[in-house]
Write a protein that holds these residues in place. Structure first.
Motif, short mmCIF file in Angstrom:
data_model
loop_
_atom_site.label_atom_id
_atom_site.label_comp_id
_atom_site.label_asym_id
_atom_site.label_seq_id
_atom_site.Cartn_x
_atom_site.Cartn_y
_atom_site.Cartn_z
N PRO A 125 0.62 -0.89 -0.04
CA PRO A 125 0.41 0.43 -0.10
C PRO A 125 0.50 0.96 -0.05
N SER A 126 2.29 1.61 1.10
CA SER A 126 3.28 2.78 -0.06
C SER A 126 3.24 2.47 -0.64
N VAL A 127 3.57 3.99 -1.21
CA VAL A 127 4.07 4.88 -2.99
C VAL A 127 5.69 4.34 -2.13
N SER A 128 6.08 5.01 -1.33
CA SER A 128 7.30 4.71 -1.11
C SER A 128 7.41 3.42 -1.67
N ARG B 216 6.59 1.12 -3.52
CA ARG B 216 6.62 0.74 -4.53
C ARG B 216 7.28 1.64 -5.49
N ASN B 217 8.01 2.86 -4.94
CA ASN B 217 8.93 3.06 -5.41
C ASN B 217 10.47 3.32 -5.61
N LYS B 218 10.66 2.74 -4.24
CA LYS B 218 11.66 1.71 -4.35
C LYS B 218 12.04 1.01 -4.87
N ILE B 219 11.26 -0.21 -4.96
CA ILE B 219 11.43 -1.27 -6.15
C ILE B 219 11.36 -0.95 -7.62
N LEU B 220 10.15 -0.30 -8.07
CA LEU B 220 10.68 0.87 -9.48
C LEU B 220 11.96 0.47 -9.59
N THR B 221 12.42 1.51 -8.83
CA THR B 221 13.92 2.10 -8.51
C THR B 221 15.04 1.01 -8.90
N SER B 222 14.76 -0.31 -8.16
CA SER B 222 15.92 -1.13 -8.25
C SER B 222 15.80 -1.75 -9.40
N ILE B 223 14.44 -2.45 -9.62
CA ILE B 223 14.16 -2.75 -11.63
C ILE B 223 15.14 -1.62 -12.29
#
Length: 186
Positions: A99-102, A104-111
């Motif tokens: 649920p945390s946007v933060s 999800r953004n960290k996961i997308l940054t890693s990818i």
């Protein structure tokens, strides 16, 4: 020779299952990519050591590592790509559900930081429209709502609108992000 090493690295194909769980996608990826290219490496990453162990048993030839996808350094270390992006193809199935946007953004940054330019990443995410439609059908013609063991969208609690607007619906008492197409594309 440094140039030969870089050329070998550029030829290598790394296929990554970001959030591999027990390894279902790893098996499918292995079946496809190993036939296609001999220099392919199949890598699975998951935060849960228990799921990493299950995936390793399922496909011993794959390299499966524990890594928190929210932590870029852990992902790079597990992929052994600290110096440059290396993933050519990836799958990220039901990982972007926090649920945390933060988060999800960290996961997308890693990818993004671990994939080569021109790479393909397949994302699988739960659909908000599908969840709402199923709920509507359930309410209209299904059994009494109290028999669904926490999978119903709460109503009459005041959280309904917030849950729907954010797409964070409870599933088995865990708030899970569901996406609409336009939001995911954004």
């Amino acid at each position: 020779d440094r140039n030969a090493s870089n050329q070998d690295r550029e030829k290598q194909v790394i296929v990554c299952d970001y959030g591999c769980g027990p390894g279902y996608w790893i098996q499918a990826l292995s079946n496809v990519f190993e036939k296609w290219n001999e220099s392919v490496s199949i890598v699975g990453l998951d935060i849960s050591q228990k799921l990493v162990d299950l995936a390793r048993k399922k496909l011993p030839k794959a390299r499966v590592e524990q890594a928190n996808l929210e932590k870029l350094a852990e992902v790079q270390q597990a992929l052994r790509t600290e110096s440059s992006p290396a993933v050519s193809f990836g799958v990220c199935a039901n990982v972007l559900i926090a649920p945390s946007v933060s988060s999800r953004n960290k996961i997308l940054t890693s990818i993004r930081a671990t994939t080569r330019t021109g790479s393909i990443i397949v994302f699988v995410v739960p659909s908000l429209e599908s969840a709402l439609y199923c709920e509507w059908r359930w309410l209209k013609s299904g059994p009494v709502i109290e028999n669904v063991d926490g999978d119903a969208i709460p109503h009459e609690t005041g959280d309904d609108a917030n849950n729907i607007l954010t797409g964070c619906l409870p599933r088995d008492d865990v708030r899970t992000k569901h996406w609409i197409r336009e939001e995911f594309e954004q």
